[in-house]
Design a protein around this motif. Structure first.
Motif, mmCIF file in Angstrom:
data_model
loop_
_atom_site.group_PDB
_atom_site.id
_atom_site.type_symbol
_atom_site.label_atom_id
_atom_site.label_comp_id
_atom_site.label_asym_id
_atom_site.label_seq_id
_atom_site.Cartn_x
_atom_site.Cartn_y
_atom_site.Cartn_z
ATOM 1 N N LYS A 31 44.496 -21.744 142.984
ATOM 2 C CA LYS A 31 43.729 -22.949 142.641
ATOM 3 C C LYS A 31 44.626 -23.967 141.939
ATOM 4 O O LYS A 31 44.541 -25.168 142.214
ATOM 5 C CB LYS A 31 42.528 -22.609 141.765
ATOM 6 C CG LYS A 31 41.706 -23.846 141.431
ATOM 7 C CD LYS A 31 40.453 -23.549 140.700
ATOM 8 C CE LYS A 31 39.594 -24.754 140.401
ATOM 9 N NZ LYS A 31 40.211 -26.023 140.172
ATOM 10 N N LEU A 32 45.501 -23.498 141.056
ATOM 11 C CA LEU A 32 46.409 -24.424 140.378
ATOM 12 C C LEU A 32 47.310 -25.147 141.376
ATOM 13 O O LEU A 32 47.546 -26.361 141.249
ATOM 14 C CB LEU A 32 47.260 -23.685 139.340
ATOM 15 C CG LEU A 32 46.566 -23.334 138.038
ATOM 16 C CD1 LEU A 32 47.462 -22.465 137.176
ATOM 17 C CD2 LEU A 32 46.127 -24.576 137.283
ATOM 18 N N LEU A 49 44.833 -30.527 134.381
ATOM 19 C CA LEU A 49 44.584 -29.218 134.993
ATOM 20 C C LEU A 49 43.501 -28.476 134.226
ATOM 21 O O LEU A 49 42.652 -27.811 134.829
ATOM 22 C CB LEU A 49 45.869 -28.386 135.041
ATOM 23 C CG LEU A 49 46.894 -28.796 136.090
ATOM 24 C CD1 LEU A 49 48.201 -28.039 135.877
ATOM 25 C CD2 LEU A 49 46.364 -28.551 137.493
ATOM 26 N N SER A 50 43.515 -28.580 132.899
ATOM 27 C CA SER A 50 42.492 -27.927 132.070
ATOM 28 C C SER A 50 41.102 -28.471 132.386
ATOM 29 O O SER A 50 40.125 -27.728 132.396
ATOM 30 C CB SER A 50 42.774 -28.140 130.579
ATOM 31 O OG SER A 50 43.953 -27.519 130.195
ATOM 32 N N ALA A 51 41.029 -29.769 132.642
ATOM 33 C CA ALA A 51 39.743 -30.394 132.947
ATOM 34 C C ALA A 51 39.167 -29.887 134.267
ATOM 35 O O ALA A 51 37.948 -29.890 134.458
ATOM 36 C CB ALA A 51 39.897 -31.912 132.992
ATOM 37 N N LYS A 52 40.030 -29.426 135.157
ATOM 38 C CA LYS A 52 39.583 -28.930 136.465
ATOM 39 C C LYS A 52 39.307 -27.425 136.445
ATOM 40 O O LYS A 52 38.978 -26.853 137.466
ATOM 41 C CB LYS A 52 40.654 -29.217 137.524
ATOM 42 C CG LYS A 52 40.877 -30.674 137.805
ATOM 43 C CD LYS A 52 41.965 -30.831 138.848
ATOM 44 C CE LYS A 52 42.047 -32.253 139.320
ATOM 45 N NZ LYS A 52 41.972 -32.384 140.751
ATOM 46 N N ILE A 60 46.590 -21.665 131.249
ATOM 47 C CA ILE A 60 47.134 -22.505 132.314
ATOM 48 C C ILE A 60 48.657 -22.569 132.198
ATOM 49 O O ILE A 60 49.369 -22.445 133.199
ATOM 50 C CB ILE A 60 46.512 -23.912 132.281
ATOM 51 C CG1 ILE A 60 45.058 -23.827 132.739
ATOM 52 C CG2 ILE A 60 47.287 -24.890 133.160
ATOM 53 C CD1 ILE A 60 44.271 -25.092 132.601
ATOM 54 N N SER A 61 49.151 -22.714 130.983
ATOM 55 C CA SER A 61 50.602 -22.765 130.777
ATOM 56 C C SER A 61 51.277 -21.483 131.245
ATOM 57 O O SER A 61 52.363 -21.529 131.833
ATOM 58 C CB SER A 61 50.920 -23.018 129.298
ATOM 59 O OG SER A 61 50.514 -24.322 128.941
#
Length: 114
Positions: A31-32, A49-52, A60-61
């Motif tokens: 997905k990322l 990316l966090s918002a998605k 995420i990192s």
């Protein structure tokens, strides 16, 4: 009998591609990659990316590090922000070579059966 040199080349290609396959085997990283692709040529930062995603920024990192370490993405620093962009060419070439080598071996096996 399969050519030992061909098998050796395939084995080396599997070793080279293994980190890529491991990275792509995770649904979050898949997905990322799609979200980064959606960011276009400019890329996308961790905040967007966090918002998605429902993941935390540290999560995420972590996934971005895995993708970066195997060469699927590249970070581009702009001011104080880091934007992530896709970097697939080299990886896709290696996977394509692996597939071609395997196809060649399979074809030789088919020919030997005739």
């Amino acid at each position: 009998m399969i050519d030992k040199e061909a098998l050796h080349r395939i084995h080396l290609l599997f070793d080279t591609c293994a980190p890529l396959f491991i990275a792509l085997g995770d649904e979050v990283r898949q997905k990322l990659i799609l979200d980064i692709a959606d960011g276009g040529e400019e890329g996308i930062n961790v905040t967007n990316l966090s918002a998605k995603s429902k993941l935390s920024r540290p999560a995420i990192s972590h996934h971005l590090k895995v993708l970066k370490d195997c060469g699927l993405i590249k970070p581009v620093k702009e001011g104080t922000q880091i934007f992530y962009q896709l970097s697939l060419d080299k990886n896709l070439d290696e996977v394509a070579t692996l597939v071609k080598e395997i196809q060649s071996v399979v074809e030789k096996i088919k020919q030997a059966k005739k």
